[in-house]
Structures are given as C-alpha cells and as structure tokens.
Design a protein around this motif. Structure first.
Motif, short mmCIF file in Angstrom:
data_model
loop_
_atom_site.label_atom_id
_atom_site.label_comp_id
_atom_site.label_asym_id
_atom_site.label_seq_id
_atom_site.Cartn_x
_atom_site.Cartn_y
_atom_site.Cartn_z
N GLY A 1 -24.03 -41.36 41.38
CA GLY A 1 -23.44 -40.41 42.32
C GLY A 1 -22.68 -41.53 43.49
N VAL A 2 -21.92 -40.32 43.94
CA VAL A 2 -20.78 -40.68 44.58
C VAL A 2 -19.75 -39.23 45.44
CG1 VAL A 2 -18.68 -40.58 43.13
CG2 VAL A 2 -18.71 -41.02 45.38
N GLY A 3 -20.27 -39.13 47.08
CA GLY A 3 -19.90 -37.89 47.40
C GLY A 3 -20.75 -37.34 48.52
N GLY A 4 -20.15 -37.52 50.27
CA GLY A 4 -20.85 -37.28 50.55
C GLY A 4 -21.89 -37.69 51.57
N ILE A 5 -21.77 -39.16 51.41
CA ILE A 5 -22.86 -39.81 51.95
C ILE A 5 -22.20 -40.52 52.79
CG2 ILE A 5 -24.45 -42.30 51.45
CD1 ILE A 5 -23.89 -41.63 48.02
N PHE A 6 -23.16 -40.67 53.41
CA PHE A 6 -23.08 -40.91 55.26
C PHE A 6 -24.46 -41.32 55.72
CE2 PHE A 6 -19.26 -39.18 54.76
CZ PHE A 6 -18.41 -39.43 56.13
N GLY A 7 -25.35 -41.63 54.89
CA GLY A 7 -26.78 -42.35 55.60
C GLY A 7 -27.73 -42.38 54.34
N GLY A 8 -29.18 -43.22 54.46
CA GLY A 8 -29.41 -43.04 53.49
C GLY A 8 -30.62 -42.37 53.14
N GLN A 9 -30.54 -41.40 53.59
CA GLN A 9 -30.58 -39.79 53.02
C GLN A 9 -30.28 -39.39 51.97
OE1 GLN A 9 -34.06 -38.78 53.37
NE2 GLN A 9 -33.26 -37.05 51.51
N ASP A 10 -29.05 -38.78 52.15
CA ASP A 10 -28.22 -38.58 51.56
C ASP A 10 -27.84 -39.51 50.11
OD1 ASP A 10 -26.73 -37.14 52.91
OD2 ASP A 10 -25.65 -38.56 54.29
N ALA A 11 -28.00 -40.79 50.41
CA ALA A 11 -28.66 -40.93 48.69
C ALA A 11 -29.57 -40.92 47.89
CB ALA A 11 -27.66 -43.13 49.66
#
Length: 345
Positions: free
Chosen positions: A299-309
């Motif tokens: 998964g990749v796209g819009g990860i700016f922090g741990g919760q996004d990951a």
C-alpha cells in the motif's frame, strides 16, 4: 527537533526539483562522513514480515520515484526503511518532460509531478545498484521498470522485457510500472487485453531468467488509483491467472477535486500526497476483497503518519511505502509508521 525539520523551510524556499538535488547531495555527504545519526534520530526495531517469499526487516518501505537512478541507495538506507524501491528506469536514457515539472501544494500536503521517467538508462542504473553497500549486504531492494517515452505503446513489452533482463540478477523484487500518468498512453496497459498480453510475456521471461540465474525473483505490478470497480476486478483476476507475485497500490492520481482552487492545482501530471489516501485505500480494499490471500498488496499513497500506514494494513495491504510524506515530514515518518505497524500483521 530533527535535522530535517530545521532544513525543510530552507529547502521549501527552493524550486522543488532543485531542492530535491540539494537534499540528496546533503544526504550523500552525511553518509560518506559516517553520520547516520543525522539522518535517523532513533533506531527502528526489527519487525520482520515474509512477503512474496522475501524477509522484510520491517514493513515500511520507500516508494519508487524518489531515487530514479539508484544513486542514493546507501544514504536512504540510513532512514530505517525495511526495503527500498528505486526507479522507474527505462532501457535508454531520457531527459523526461520539460521543466518546470514538479510542484508543491503545501496547503494540501501534496505534490504534482510530470517528470516523465527522467533517468540515465538501465545500464547506468544497474551499475549504481551494484555499487551500493545496501545491495552488497543483502538489503531488500525493489527495482522498478518502465518504457521509454519514444517507444510505441504496441511495442511497450519489448522495453519491459529488456529492463527485466538487465535488472533481474540484482533485484529482491521487480516492479512493473504501467500506471504513471506522465508517459503518453502508458495507463492503457492496465486494460484487459493489453495487460493480459504484457503479463504473459513478462512471466514467461521471468521463468526463463529464473532457470538461467538459479533464483526466482518476484514480480509486482504497480497500478493507478483512478480505476473503477470493474477495472480493479479484471486486474486482480489477471494477476492471479498469470501468477504475479504482488501488486502495489497505488501510483499518483489525475483527480483534482481535493486540491481545487489551490496554487498549481491545474498543473498537468500526477497528484501525490494526502489527497491520494482515500483513493489508494479504496483500491487496496477492492483488490483485497477480490484477491483474498492469493497475493500480497503493498500500500502506498497519502501516508503522513502511523495511523495512515495502519489504515493501509487494515484495508488489506501487507507492506506500505512512503514518498511524498517523507518530503514533508522527513525520516521521522518512517519511525512513526514502523511503531504503528508493530502490533499488526
């Protein structure tokens, strides 16, 4: 306060492409001076995952595009990534699209690029990979391949096969990029008949290369976020049919709804960063619903922090990659994501 948080305001005063080169020049200097602590403030604990038959030391990787020529692998490896993907590389060197071709949208934590696979060609790329200590020491290295802009779309398979032949001995896995919006007609290869033919050619060549080199290197396909449910289902079915090893979701988007009215929002190219998260998560969830456990999703796209990951993992991804978030947040993003994923499989 991290070194990057101090440097970022100065870098953001520069043209984005110039800032990219300045930042990498600084990273390479720190690496050569043996000052990894300047790049990474804390050591990332091992959190190994086995995906595509590869042991990943942790599930947070670097997406392709940041280091197109594989010139900065060792400096990037100091940031704590579990794996690094470099490229996209093409058979012949090409300059890419005319400048300016990279634009920040800081109000949206986003970037628009129309780089156009600018790179020095696959032969120089392979030499850079071979020279890197990360490769020599067995780091997990994804090599991302594409086609030259001047190659007719009906001949695209020839470019991908040429690159596959050249990078195969040096890759932990190979990613086939058919989803960049910045090479004319490239996304056409995501269509059913075109993708069927391309995957058949690639997997047949991979099997031959596996026999030749005595090792089976996994192949992953990178797809776009701008796909409808029917297209996603068709791609998922072809991935299973051709025994592809993994799928990376997603590349940049052509949509502009989330940044409408912002400076640079109407620039041509692919939009990355926070506005892509919802579309990426949607594609991951749809793929997972169709694929089940048949093959893994990165998964990749819009990860700016741990919760996004964590959201990517919850949607069905096994691993994650970052790119634009790294430009805005720096290496602390890698540690943040790694912490958030430690209790998740």
């Amino acid at each position: 306060m991290s070194l990057y948080s101090l440097a970022r305001p100065l870098l953001f005063l520069l043209d984005p492409e110039k800032a990219h080169h300045v930042a990498f020049g600084s990273l390479d200097t720190l690496e050569k001076l043996g000052l990894p602590g300047c790049l990474m403030q804390q050591r990332i604990a091992e959190d190994a995952r086995e995906v595509m038959g590869i042991r990943f030391p942790n599930p947070v990787g670097l997406a392709a595009g940041l280091d197109k020529d594989g010139e900065h692998i060792d400096a990037l490896s100091r940031m704590g990534f579990g794996f690094i993907e470099v490229g996209t590389v093409t058979p012949k060197p090409q300059a890419g699209n005319a400048q300016p071709r990279l634009f920040r949208l800081p109000e949206a934590n986003a970037i628009i690029n129309r780089m156009g696979f600018n790179n020095g060609g696959v032969d120089a790329f392979v030499r850079n990979v071979q020279r890197s200590r990360f490769y020599q020491q067995g780091g997990v290295l994804g090599l991302n391949i594409g086609k030259n802009a001047g190659t007719p779309i009906e001949k695209a398979a020839d470019d991908y096969l040429h690159c596959l032949e050249r990078v195969y001995p040096y890759a932990s896995y190979v990613t086939v990029n058919i989803s960049s919006p910045n090479t004319k007609n490239l996304r056409q290869l995501q269509g059913g008949d075109e993708l069927d033919a391309l995957l058949a050619a690639l997997m047949e060549r991979r099997d031959r290369l596996a026999d030749q080199h005595g090792k089976r290197i996994p192949l992953a396909l990178k797809i776009a976020p701008d796909l409808d449910s029917e297209q996603i289902a068709r791609i998922a079915d072809l991935l299973v049919q051709h025994r592809v090893d993994g799928v990376i979701a997603t590349n940049t988007t052509l949509a502009r709804d989330a940044v409408k009215g912002l400076r640079h929002a109407d620039e041509a190219g692919g939009l990355s960063g926070a506005p892509v998260k919802a579309g990426s998560d949607r594609v991951i969830a749809a793929l997972h619903a169709r694929l089940g456990n048949a093959l893994p999703i990165i998964g990749v796209g819009g990860i700016f922090g741990g919760q996004d990951a964590a959201d990517k993992i919850a949607a069905g991804a096994r691993l994650v990659q970052v790119y634009t978030g790294l430009i805005y947040r720096g290496p602390e993003l890698v540690a943040d994501c790694a912490r958030a994923l430690r209790t998740r499989v």
